[in-house]
Design a protein around this motif. Sequence first.
Motif, short mmCIF file in Angstrom:
data_model
loop_
_atom_site.label_atom_id
_atom_site.label_comp_id
_atom_site.label_asym_id
_atom_site.label_seq_id
_atom_site.Cartn_x
_atom_site.Cartn_y
_atom_site.Cartn_z
N PHE A 33 0.82 -1.20 0.00
CA PHE A 33 0.00 0.00 0.00
C PHE A 33 0.86 1.26 0.00
O PHE A 33 0.47 2.27 -0.58
N SER A 91 -8.12 5.78 -1.67
CA SER A 91 -8.79 4.53 -1.29
C SER A 91 -9.04 3.66 -2.52
O SER A 91 -8.86 2.44 -2.49
N ARG A 130 2.37 10.96 0.96
CA ARG A 130 1.41 10.39 0.01
C ARG A 130 1.38 11.30 -1.22
O ARG A 130 1.59 12.50 -1.13
N ALA A 132 1.74 2.04 -3.47
CA ALA A 132 0.57 2.35 -4.28
C ALA A 132 0.18 3.82 -4.24
O ALA A 132 -0.35 4.34 -5.23
N ILE A 133 0.43 4.50 -3.12
CA ILE A 133 -0.05 5.88 -3.02
C ILE A 133 1.02 6.89 -2.61
O ILE A 133 0.71 8.05 -2.36
N TYR A 138 -3.74 11.38 -4.05
CA TYR A 138 -4.31 10.30 -3.25
C TYR A 138 -4.43 10.64 -1.77
O TYR A 138 -4.75 9.77 -0.96
N GLN A 188 -7.21 3.73 -5.22
CA GLN A 188 -5.89 3.25 -5.63
C GLN A 188 -5.46 2.06 -4.77
O GLN A 188 -4.87 1.10 -5.27
N LEU A 189 -5.74 2.11 -3.47
CA LEU A 189 -5.42 1.00 -2.58
C LEU A 189 -6.22 -0.25 -2.96
O LEU A 189 -5.69 -1.36 -2.96
#
Length: 71
Positions: free
Chosen positions: A25, A55, A38, A28-29, A42, A57-58
Amino acid sequence: MPGREDVRLAVNEWIRTSGHAFVDFDAAIRSPSDPSRRHDAYAVPDHTRPNINGSKQLAQAMAQTLPRLNL
């Protein structure tokens, strides 16, 4: 808070090298220009948590990773 980023990096490194299945995670962001934050797209304005796009993207990261986890 001093040392907080070092702890975050150490935990993420342990997760990534532990041999356990995981969804990254953090990757991812996070911001490509400042990995300690972050990505602006995002995060809520104060960067304390993901916004709705974060959220999503997660969730996308989870959906892409689950088939490879062999659970």
